[in-house]
Design an enzyme around this catalytic site. Structure first.
Site, PDB file in Angstrom:
ATOM      1  CG  ASP A 284      -1.564   1.252   1.612  1.00 50.30           C
ATOM      2  OD1 ASP A 284      -1.466   2.209   0.830  1.00 50.30           O
ATOM      3  OD2 ASP A 284      -2.183   1.323   2.690  1.00 50.30           O
ATOM      4  CD  GLU A 302      -2.780   4.905   2.312  1.00 48.48           C
ATOM      5  OE1 GLU A 302      -2.422   6.079   2.382  1.00 48.48           O
ATOM      6  OE2 GLU A 302      -2.445   4.037   3.151  1.00 48.48           O
ATOM      7  CD  GLU A 303      -5.624   8.444  -1.168  1.00 49.63           C
ATOM      8  OE1 GLU A 303      -5.053   7.835  -2.100  1.00 49.63           O
ATOM      9  OE2 GLU A 303      -5.104   9.425  -0.582  1.00 49.63           O
TER      10      GLU A 303
HETATM   11  N1  AR6 Z   1      -1.057  -1.170  -9.070  1.00 54.57           N
HETATM   12  C1  AR6 Z   1       0.194  -0.850  -9.492  1.00 54.57           C
HETATM   13  N2  AR6 Z   1       0.648   0.404  -9.601  1.00 54.57           N
HETATM   14  C2  AR6 Z   1      -0.184   1.403  -9.297  1.00 54.57           C
HETATM   15  C3  AR6 Z   1      -1.508   1.159  -8.867  1.00 54.57           C
HETATM   16  C4  AR6 Z   1      -1.932  -0.196  -8.750  1.00 54.57           C
HETATM   17  N3  AR6 Z   1      -3.160  -0.516  -8.344  1.00 54.57           N
HETATM   18  N4  AR6 Z   1      -2.095   2.347  -8.644  1.00 54.57           N
HETATM   19  C5  AR6 Z   1      -1.184   3.296  -8.920  1.00 54.57           C
HETATM   20  N5  AR6 Z   1      -0.020   2.742  -9.324  1.00 54.57           N
HETATM   21  P1  AR6 Z   1       0.556   7.029  -5.598  1.00 54.57           P
HETATM   22  P2  AR6 Z   1       2.753   7.791  -3.797  1.00 54.57           P
HETATM   23  C6  AR6 Z   1       1.240   3.429  -9.698  1.00 54.57           C
HETATM   24  O1  AR6 Z   1       0.640   8.388  -6.192  1.00 54.57           O
HETATM   25  O2  AR6 Z   1       3.487   8.622  -4.771  1.00 54.57           O
HETATM   26  C7  AR6 Z   1      -1.914   8.806  -1.352  1.00 54.57           C
HETATM   27  O3  AR6 Z   1      -2.664   9.944  -1.087  1.00 54.57           O
HETATM   28  C8  AR6 Z   1       1.044   4.675 -10.555  1.00 54.57           C
HETATM   29  O4  AR6 Z   1       2.136   4.738 -11.472  1.00 54.57           O
HETATM   30  O5  AR6 Z   1      -0.723   6.580  -5.016  1.00 54.57           O
HETATM   31  O6  AR6 Z   1       3.529   6.917  -2.867  1.00 54.57           O
HETATM   32  C9  AR6 Z   1      -1.328   8.234  -0.076  1.00 54.57           C
HETATM   33  O7  AR6 Z   1      -2.226   8.298   0.998  1.00 54.57           O
HETATM   34  C10 AR6 Z   1       1.133   5.785  -9.541  1.00 54.57           C
HETATM   35  O8  AR6 Z   1       1.540   7.014 -10.114  1.00 54.57           O
HETATM   36  O9  AR6 Z   1       1.690   6.807  -4.484  1.00 54.57           O
HETATM   37  C11 AR6 Z   1      -0.151   9.118   0.131  1.00 54.57           C
HETATM   38  O10 AR6 Z   1      -0.511  10.329   0.746  1.00 54.57           O
HETATM   39  C12 AR6 Z   1       2.178   5.249  -8.595  1.00 54.57           C
HETATM   40  O11 AR6 Z   1       1.871   3.854  -8.513  1.00 54.57           O
HETATM   41  C13 AR6 Z   1       0.327   9.388  -1.268  1.00 54.57           C
HETATM   42  O12 AR6 Z   1      -0.814   9.194  -2.122  1.00 54.57           O
HETATM   43  C14 AR6 Z   1       2.226   5.879  -7.251  1.00 54.57           C
HETATM   44  O13 AR6 Z   1       0.932   5.928  -6.675  1.00 54.57           O
HETATM   45  C15 AR6 Z   1       1.390   8.423  -1.694  1.00 54.57           C
HETATM   46  O14 AR6 Z   1       1.860   8.788  -2.956  1.00 54.57           O
END
Ligand code: AR6
Length: 504
Positions: A284, A302-303
């Protein structure tokens, strides 16, 4: 070919037979407490719903501000906070509203008047938007669902018979296990906005979904209503475990450079999603406050996972803010909904709950999640510092490290952790995660989210690392060298490949 390789890597962990034998024994032998909210004395069985303990009386520790307890809506301090239109004790008002709703909700005005007795700002903005285009039957069905959600809350006196320890950073409680029914009861309290905000915790309440105007709230409401419809229709009999682990060893750059484990197998794939990697420990991409923006407008990895598997919400009630060494594990959260789109285009897709999902001997479905929060970079360029590489490696390893004394090393299913909203560099983060997975002795499946080019590049660099038998510590050292010697525009993969081929 990629698909076959992934199937091969996960086959042991997908197998139902081996499953029961490899799970974490419970309670664990680590000296920390493993709390169970239901009676496990006769073991878990598929045919009976787990019963809360104690069965015959209620035993609550009310002190809401005592860090070690979860803030249930009936706690002492909440009782005397008058936030509604009535000055009577809050717990009485909540109980009264729940009982009245459970006997039927005539219209949304009745819902508003009832909730306002304990929380005066309540307005059913989103539900009103939803009923605007609905037929009379659909509206009646919605009101009936709301009434049944209140029915779950009313069942609290049978389901919430003992206080719930919080899983706060550094606490002696390692895990909390509860039935899916108990989780649904807690979720019902979140739905009716009964839980007050608490310092250092994400707010376990859906009040913004109800009261604010953003279009995403209509969609979020559909996910949660679908969850409630599914559980009130037939309550799942399984259980869930939330646990917290931390990597507390004193480490520094030199100690990471001294790591000698060989690098694990890495399977990069542009196809599929993390949640589809069955049998794996799925990552996550969390916020330091678990759940992130799920109760407001957030709708990324995550959401979305929380929306599809709403039992995960309970982690927001249990877990406070994570520090850089912390990770949160959630075992057994089932998927109730699917989705289309992403972020503002997110759409709810109803699905049937898998009622025949295989479970372990404690009743948990085969779903393993680990929440780790990457560092958020306002400015992309600021991440190229060795202290950030160290921070991210400690965090990733906190999530991936095997539970003590166990052989529990299912593969990691991850992807662009920290590289969306948090602005990280995919090349750097993928290799940091590879070091952590290798130290933990786990293979790593890396889902590139439809990015074929990145999957090829990652495969290619992994090949070179493998051919030259690069070890965890050596790779860490290369990443540190990269940030120290970085040429403008040079990528991590280019640097690592060139250095390895030039003989490290
Ligand atoms: N499976 C594989 N890859 C994925 C998927 C999935 N289901 N969904 C998204 N991606 P992000 P962060 C890829 O932005 O940067 C939330 O608000 C996709 O390329 O969710 O760690 C949390 O609560 C996407 O751009 O993660 C934190 O506050 C990338 O994964 C914050 O976002 C990153 O997804 C974390 O941000």
């Amino acid at each position: 070919q990629r698909k076959d390789a992934i199937r091969g890597c996960t086959s042991l962990w997908r197998g139902e037979e081996s499953y029961a034998n490899v799970e974490k024994p419970w309670p664990s032998a680590r000296g920390r407490t493993n709390f169970c909210w239901f009676d496990l004395s006769e073991g878990w069985s598929e045919d009976t719903t787990p019963k809360a303990v104690p069965v015959d009386h209620v035993d609550w520790h009310f002190n809401y501000y005592e860090n070690e307890w979860a803030a249930l809506p009936f706690s002492e301090q909440q009782k005397h906070r008058s936030l509604g239109t009535s000055s009577r004790p809050r717990d009485e008002l909540i109980a009264e509203a729940m009982l009245s709703f459970s006997n039927g909700v005539r219209d949304l005005e009745e819902l508003e008047t009832g909730i306002r007795t304990y929380w005066r700002d309540f307005r059913a903005v989103t539900l009103r938007k939803m009923v605007k285009d609905q037929s009379e039957e659909e509206i009646a069905e919605l009101l009936e669902t709301i009434s049944k959600i209140a029915g779950l809350a009313v069942r609290a006196k049978h389901l919430v018979t003992k206080s719930l320890p919080a899983l706060v950073s550094g606490s002696s409680v390692e895990s909390v296990t509860m039935s899916q029914e108990q989780a649904s009861c807690l979720l019902a309290y979140a739905f009716f906005c009964t839980v007050l905000p608490r310092p250092n915790f994400n707010h376990f309440s859906f009040h913004l979904w109800h009261t604010q105007r953003a279009p995403i709230y209509v969609e979020k409401m559909k996910f949660i209503l679908h969850y409630f419809r599914t559980v009130v229709d037939e309550m799942p009999r399984g259980t869930l475990t939330f646990s917290r682990q931390a990597y507390r060893e004193q480490v520094n750059e030199a100690s990471f450079c001294a790591w000698t484990e060989p690098l694990s197998e890495l399977y990069a794939t542009p196809e599929g999603l993390i949640e589809e990697m069955e049998g794996c420990l799925q990552v996550d991409f969390a916020n330091e406050y678990i759940g992130g923006g799920v109760t407001n407008t957030g709708a990324v990895q995550e959401e979305i996972r929380f929306m599809c598997c709403p039992e995960m919400f309970v982690s927001m009630l249990l877990c406070d803010h994570m520090d850089y060494r912390d990770a949160i594990l959630i075992q057994g959260a089932q998927q109730y909904s699917a989705y289309e789109g992403y972020a503002s285009s997110l759409r709810h897709v109803p699905m049937e709950l898998r009622r025949d999902e295989p479970r372990d001997q404690f009743g948990r479905a085969r779903s393993y999640l680990v929440a780790i929060d990457a560092h958020c970079y306002q400015n992309k360029a600021s991440q190229y510092k060795s202290r950030f590489i160290t921070r991210e490696l400690i965090k990733a390893y906190a999530g991936f490290m095997p539970t003590e004394g166990q052989d529990n090393v299912r593969p990691i299913a991850t992807g662009n952790w920290g590289c969306g909203v948090f602005n990280g560099d995919k090349e750097l983060k993928s290799l940091i995660q590879l070091i952590a997975a290798s130290k933990a002795g786990r293979p790593m499946i890396y889902v590139t989210f439809q990015d074929e080019r990145f999957a090829d590049q990652l495969d290619e660099v992994a090949e070179v690392l493998k051919a030259f038998k690069v070890k965890t510590g050596q790779l860490f050292n290369l990443l540190v060298q990269f940030v120290e010697e970085r040429q403008p525009k040079q990528g991590v993969f280019d640097f690592v490949r060139a250095s390895v081929q030039a003989g490290l």
